[in-house]
Design a protein around this motif. Structure first.
Motif, mmCIF file in Angstrom:
data_model
loop_
_atom_site.group_PDB
_atom_site.id
_atom_site.type_symbol
_atom_site.label_atom_id
_atom_site.label_comp_id
_atom_site.label_asym_id
_atom_site.label_seq_id
_atom_site.Cartn_x
_atom_site.Cartn_y
_atom_site.Cartn_z
ATOM 1 N N UNK A 25 74.850 -6.693 25.539
ATOM 2 C CA UNK A 25 75.250 -6.770 26.939
ATOM 3 C C UNK A 25 74.068 -6.320 27.780
ATOM 4 N N UNK A 26 74.142 -6.599 29.062
ATOM 5 C CA UNK A 26 73.003 -6.345 29.936
ATOM 6 C C UNK A 26 72.386 -7.664 30.357
ATOM 7 N N UNK A 27 71.200 -7.614 30.931
ATOM 8 C CA UNK A 27 70.549 -8.828 31.436
ATOM 9 C C UNK A 27 70.153 -9.747 30.287
ATOM 10 N N UNK A 28 70.257 -11.039 30.555
ATOM 11 C CA UNK A 28 69.826 -12.040 29.580
ATOM 12 C C UNK A 28 68.306 -12.016 29.476
ATOM 13 N N UNK A 29 67.804 -12.117 28.237
ATOM 14 C CA UNK A 29 66.358 -12.134 28.050
ATOM 15 C C UNK A 29 66.002 -13.235 27.062
ATOM 16 N N UNK A 81 55.931 -7.511 34.941
ATOM 17 C CA UNK A 81 54.886 -8.345 34.347
ATOM 18 C C UNK A 81 55.236 -8.618 32.884
ATOM 19 N N UNK A 82 56.230 -9.463 32.701
ATOM 20 C CA UNK A 82 56.641 -9.869 31.353
ATOM 21 C C UNK A 82 57.195 -11.280 31.420
ATOM 22 N N UNK A 83 57.658 -11.774 30.279
ATOM 23 C CA UNK A 83 58.149 -13.153 30.226
ATOM 24 C C UNK A 83 59.338 -13.367 31.147
ATOM 25 N N UNK A 84 60.202 -12.359 31.234
ATOM 26 C CA UNK A 84 61.388 -12.489 32.077
ATOM 27 C C UNK A 84 61.006 -12.638 33.548
ATOM 28 N N UNK A 140 54.459 -5.964 38.393
ATOM 29 C CA UNK A 140 54.330 -4.560 38.016
ATOM 30 C C UNK A 140 54.127 -4.458 36.503
ATOM 31 N N UNK A 141 53.043 -3.827 36.053
ATOM 32 C CA UNK A 141 52.795 -3.716 34.608
ATOM 33 C C UNK A 141 53.885 -2.895 33.922
ATOM 34 N N UNK A 142 54.126 -3.232 32.674
ATOM 35 C CA UNK A 142 55.097 -2.487 31.889
ATOM 36 C C UNK A 142 54.526 -1.131 31.478
ATOM 37 N N UNK A 143 53.234 -1.108 31.210
ATOM 38 C CA UNK A 143 52.585 0.125 30.786
ATOM 39 C C UNK A 143 52.510 1.116 31.944
ATOM 40 N N UNK A 144 53.020 2.312 31.737
ATOM 41 C CA UNK A 144 53.072 3.302 32.801
ATOM 42 C C UNK A 144 51.675 3.740 33.257
ATOM 43 N N UNK A 152 62.991 -8.276 41.055
ATOM 44 C CA UNK A 152 63.632 -8.811 39.850
ATOM 45 C C UNK A 152 62.880 -8.283 38.638
ATOM 46 N N UNK A 153 63.622 -7.789 37.671
ATOM 47 C CA UNK A 153 63.020 -7.298 36.441
ATOM 48 C C UNK A 153 63.892 -6.248 35.795
ATOM 49 N N UNK A 154 63.340 -5.605 34.776
ATOM 50 C CA UNK A 154 64.084 -4.569 34.068
ATOM 51 C C UNK A 154 64.330 -3.395 35.001
ATOM 52 N N UNK A 155 65.574 -2.981 35.080
ATOM 53 C CA UNK A 155 65.905 -1.878 35.972
ATOM 54 C C UNK A 155 65.647 -0.529 35.330
ATOM 55 N N UNK A 156 65.208 -0.523 34.100
ATOM 56 C CA UNK A 156 64.765 0.707 33.458
ATOM 57 C C UNK A 156 63.320 0.500 33.010
#
Length: 854
Positions: free
Chosen positions: A168-172, A216-219, A244-248, A273-277
């Motif tokens: 469950x959660x966002x489709x990827x 900054x990912x495929x999604x 926004x890069x995934x790497x912190x 739009x993107x991962x909310x975490x």
């Protein structure tokens, strides 16, 4: 079961914020505690079937908690759905769905990765005594896709485990790789319609300049592709795209640049739009904390992030949230209250963010509540009766349980005719069989939602659009303002209730603008420069005779020939017909002049007829005087043909009458000059010339000259006659109706011929100017022809330097001037003698002098 218990102790359950759908608005209080550590957290549930009846008390024991935490919510939904399935006699008869629950056992991605890495490096850490191979383990994971993938990879380290995973959660898109994850099912639908739904809102509020912030990912890249395609259809531009890069660490090195990009942009609308975490959450919270005021367009998962910072509804901050449309699930509130019989249930439910507050437009409850203080609002709200609804993640869990129930039910039905496989040991079938049934499972859930587990089916999702109102002390309202459905006809897919929208400025009617360029209003057109985006342009006024009556047009529209553009260039106005009319002061003046001169000519003719026996009338051939006066009478009437609305007949008569009548007049003057010259030069009675004069020979001059002009006019009419011309372009706002000459060559031939006759008359008269005789009018004829030639020589440049009715005025004035010149020079002196000096009009005074009388 050691492995399962071990994983359950290792993992915990994360929470995402609920997104409410049907009610007009809801209120809630966010939980004040913030979790530290890794942003990405995953969870896992292990559903299983048992052969004994299970009621609410079973779930109450495993969900026994008095403190609302973020990890409770999905467990409550799972328990509620299983209880609903267990009470359904048509699903899984003689069996019940249960799950094991351990509170506060979430794991971050980093911990999962470390655990997997350790076990891959040291295979001895894996237990070697887990031998049950035929049990199919069903797991439900989420909401973060990365934790779901890591959990599945971790469990694949035990080769003997058979696993069916539902997320469950966002489709990827990564999880939809059937080769790597053949037994994984994503319950969340694809966001293929999300871009179109967001663009529909943008178009409705007339925004064309928006910013985009994505992970900054495929999604994020896939969503950018969807969004660009829809924006280009409606000429909406992206002011900027922040990936926004995934790497912190990489993000922190660029954080200030991302902030400045949004702050300096003129776009007031920003899509997130993107991962909310993820690091995107860090950005959003930082922008809010620094007072970056924009209209944020988010998905329902981002609703939880938006609640982390307090800001009032009266700032320029505004949030529009998109959530998948689904029906309300009844009975959930009573189920939760049964599970948690605490004193203040409403406050507990509010902290769980499940509270639904119905705001009706007629009662204006939502708007009225703004006026209340925090304490008053809370006391009032806690006393109300509320409904509860599911978030997207909760709804996915609801459908996942029902999908498993339907698949297990089909497996059980098939096993009726065969030998049961589990023999009381577990799930009751192997994974390959359950997987085969899951792939073709299709059903309608109890709230009317259509669910299909076929990954290849393309399903267009419907969305509800919400506006989030934020108050101090964590009180928030979420108001449903619209709905998007791709199944409605084009143009009717999006509906918005603008009465429910509360703009940040306090104005419920006018949304804040988000435009690259100010609108080009009516009377202007858009003008692009090289290098500018299609939404960025300058406004240029429409050219003359072109208008634009709409906003932001690419090209102005040319007015019809019978209309012209007003000063504002936003409306075509019918042109006024312009011609020399009798109502025109100038036309009236010229008409009166023509009538007066013609009347005066008729009066002179009457005087001459009355005094036809006097020497002054009889001298120089009175018949020619009569012909000249009659021709001048018609010359003065010629201008009346030039006044009034032109038509084909009047256009022809104007030029033909003018040419013929003036030819008669000028040829008559020529005949009179020839008569004078011959009368005083040829005096012998037997001479032939004398006989020519006595026999009326000069009259032939008039006939021959007039005949030649008639021939010229006939050729003119045959080749290219005069006609009506409608000139709609020479004068702004007017349509000039004039007669054109047709063949200019023929017109100049007529004038040239008249000029030749006048020149001949002037020459002959000039030669006769000094002949002796008091009644000799050669001098007057000379002056009349001199004046005639001067008038028409002046006419040519004046005529060609004017346009419209002024040309007609010049021609009329030339006709009147030349005619008046002949009348005045030739006949006024004679009238002077007749009326003023009658003593000179006697033959005795001129006895012995030669005169020619007829």
């Amino acid at each position: 079961m050691f492995i399962l218990i071990f994983l359950l102790l290792l993992l915990n359950i994360p929470i995402v914020k609920a997104s409410f759908t049907n009610p007009s608005c809801f209120w809630k209080m966010k939980h004040s505690e913030e979790k530290d550590g890794d942003l990405k957290r995953g969870c896992i549930f292990f559903p299983r079937t048992v052969s004994w009846p299970v009621d609410k008390e079973f779930f109450k024991q495993i969900l026994n908690t008095q403190t609302p935490t973020e990890s409770n919510r999905f467990a409550f939904v799972l328990a509620f759905t299983m209880d609903e399935v267990n009470r359904n006699p048509d699903l899984l008869p003689n069996r019940s769905l249960v799950f094991d629950y351990y509170e506060d056992n979430c794991l971050s991605v980093s911990k999962l990765y470390s655990f997997r890495y350790i076990n891959e490096q040291d295979p001895d850490t894996l237990p070697n005594y887990y031998c049950v191979e035929d049990i199919c383990h069903m797991i439900i994971t989420g909401p973060n896709w990365e934790t779901s993938a890591m959990l599945l990879n971790l469990m694949y380290l035990w080769k003997s485990l058979q696993i069916i995973q539902l997320t469950y959660g966002s489709f990827h898109s990564i999880l939809s790789d059937h080769e790597n994850y053949p037994n994984l099912y994503q319950m969340a639908p694809k966001d293929t319609s999300l871009a179109l739904a967001m663009v529909s809102v943008i178009i409705h509020f007339r925004w064309n300049w928006v910013g985009l912030v994505i992970s900054d990912n495929d999604q994020g890249t896939q969503f950018l592709s969807y969004l660009r395609r829809e924006l280009e259809k409606y000429i909406v531009c992206l002011a900027f795209v922040s990936m926004i890069p995934i790497n912190m660490q990489l993000y922190m090195s660029r954080a200030e640049a991302y902030y400045n990009q949004i702050k300096t942009s003129s776009a007031n609308v920003v899509i997130i739009y993107g991962d909310y975490e993820s690091t995107l959450v860090v950005s959003f919270r930082m922008w809010e904390s620094q007072g970056l005021q924009r209209i944020w367009v988010i998905t329902s998962q981002w609703d939880v992030t938006a609640s982390k910072t307090n800001f009032t509804v009266h700032t320029a901050q505004m949030i529009l949230a998109f959530a998948h449309h689904h029906g309300d699930i009844s009975g959930f509130k009573s189920f939760v209250q049964t599970m948690n019989p605490i004193k203040n249930t409403n406050e507990y439910l509010a902290r769980m963010e499940w509270m639904n507050f119905n705001c009706e437009v007629s009662t204006s409850n939502c708007k009225t509540l703004k006026k209340y203080s925090w304490n008053t609002s809370m006391e009032w709200l806690l006393a109300q009766t509320f409904d509860m609804t599911f978030s997207d993640g909760c709804y996915d869990i609801y459908n996942a349980v029902y999908a498993l129930a339907h698949a297990l039910h089909e497996v059980n039905l098939q096993e009726v005719d065969t030998q049961p496989m589990d023999k009381g040991k577990g799930a009751g079938s192997s994974c390959w069989k359950l997987n085969a049934f899951l792939k073709r499972t299709e059903f309608t859930n109890p709230v009317g939602g259509r669910v299909s587990m076929n990954h290849k089916e393309e399903h267009q999702e419907e969305y509800d659009i919400f506006q989030i109102w934020n108050y101090p002390q964590d009180l928030r309202f979420k108001v449903k303002i619209g709905h998007y459905s791709p199944y409605f006809p084009h143009g009717q897919q999006f509906h918005v209730d603008e009465d429910m929208i509360e703009w940040a400025t306090g104005n419920t009617k006018t949304p804040p603008p988000s435009l690259c360029s100010a609108d080009c209003g009516p009377g202007f057109r858009k003008f692009w420069q090289d290098g500018m985006a299609v939404c960025c342009f300058k406004c240029k006024p429409c050219p003359e005779s072109e208008i634009s009556n709409e906003t932001n047009v690419d090209q102005c529209v040319k007015c019809p020939d019978n209309q012209y553009a007003n000063i504002e260039h936003n409306q075509c106005i019918h042109k006024k017909m312009i011609f020399l009319s009798y109502e025109d002061p100038l036309g009236m003046t010229l008409a009166l002049m023509a009538l007066c001169f013609s009347a005066f000519t008729a009066l002179v003719l009457g005087v001459f007829v009355k005094h036809h026996d006097t020497p002054i009338v009889k001298a120089n051939n009175r018949k020619l005087s009569y012909i000249l006066l009659i021709s001048l009478f018609f010359c003065f009437l010629c201008p009346l043909l030039f006044i009034g609305h032109p038509n084909s007949a009047t256009c022809i008569l104007q030029q033909i009458t003018f040419g013929v009548v003036f030819t008669v007049a000028v040829s008559t003057v020529l005949a009179k000059t020839v008569t004078v010259l011959l009368a005083f030069k040829i005096t012998a009675p037997g001479r032939r010339m004398r006989y020519f004069l006595v026999a009326g020979g000069p009259n032939y001059i008039i006939a021959i000259c007039t005949l030649i002009q008639v021939i010229i006019c006939s050729v003119w009419l045959g080749a290219s006659p005069p006609s009506v011309n409608v000139d709609a372009h020479s004068e702004h706002g007017h349509i000039i109706i004039v007669c054109i000459k047709g063949s200019l060559t023929a017109f100049y031939c007529v004038l040239g011929y008249l000029g030749s006759l006048a020149q001949a008359s002037f020459t002959v008269a000039f030669l006769s100017r000094n002949l002796p005789n008091t009644f000799n009018e050669a001098k007057f004829l000379t002056f009349s022809m001199l004046l005639f030639c001067c008038v028409w020589i002046t006419f040519l440049p004046a005529y060609h330097s004017t346009k419209g009715k002024v040309m007609v005025v010049v021609e009329i004035f030339s006709i009147l001037a030349s005619s008046a010149g002949m009348l005045g020079c030739i006949f006024v002196p004679k009238c002077y003698i007749i009326f003023v000096r009658p003593e000179r009009n006697i033959s005795s005074k001129y006895q012995g002098k030669i005169t020619f009388q007829n």
